[in-house]
Design an enzyme around this catalytic site. Sequence first.
Site: not given
Length: 327
Positions: A173, A234, A263, A282
């Site tokens: 990160d 995502r 989606e 999801h």
Amino acid sequence: MSRKVLFTQEVDPAGKELLEENGFEVVISPSEDRETLKELIVDAEGVFSATVFLDEDILCAGKKLQVVGKHGVGIDNVVSAETATKLGLYVVRTPMANSDSVAEHTVGGMLAFMQKVVQMHHAAQIADFEQQNCGDMHEINHRTIGLIGLGNIGSRVAKICAMGFDMKVLAYDPYMDPSRVPDYVELTDDIFRIYKESDFVSLHVGVTPETVGMVGAEQFAMMKPTAVFLNQARGALVQDDALYEALKNHVIKGAVIDVYTQEPAPADLPILGLDNVLLSPHCAALTDEAKRKMSYDGCKGILEVLTGQKPTWCVNYDEVNAARSVK
């Protein structure tokens, strides 16, 4: 005349109750139809959405609009931050609300995949107890999980894995302050290590120009053939064809997927026919507890903007203020 906030769809009543307690009228759209939304947003000062995308045409219809609230963390499926900023609209979200829910779903997915929970459930339903001897079921204890993204959700996954399962946690990160990283996480500035060394690779980043399609054939080829890939973030982060080929050709052992590029996912999406994936629609963030927190926190942000306070979780606060000062 009461001040109005438009909800594009039904959500947990916690947010509605908060706004009404503070004197705002909440109008819930009876339809996700664009023309209906344009009609209802005309006199709304705020709009709150979970999954209905608000394009520029809809937002421009809101003559009194000041703020867009997202029922969730990632805003990309509800509004373009660039468009909202251009129109002088604050965008608030709920980054703390679903951390536990998504983290638990992630770890639960690892456990379910490795111990073939779904397969064993179906076997037991037909009294096929021979399935207990199918083999290739494994513990996650002492394995290595590689996290791409160490924000609220990634950090929670790290803690569960390290403390609960004695797993080695490797994380990438570039935006994380190293001084804030707990000692049970090894932070690396080499993202390739995540792919090469991990038994599980889990994505926990948002959609940006830099992250769209960040995982493709090159990354899957780096992974161990025994590795499991997880995406609860995502769908746009992953190249669909590359994931399908990696699974079909057993470049990696399997995948646990909750999100998709399109989606709802189309019925003919190739990945749906594979037997080395564990899929969900999801829903990682949709525990009752998370839904209540997302509703409340999102409406708290809307309320803060509409009462002249600095919103707690706003993605474009400084940019909108700068644009307004120029005007």
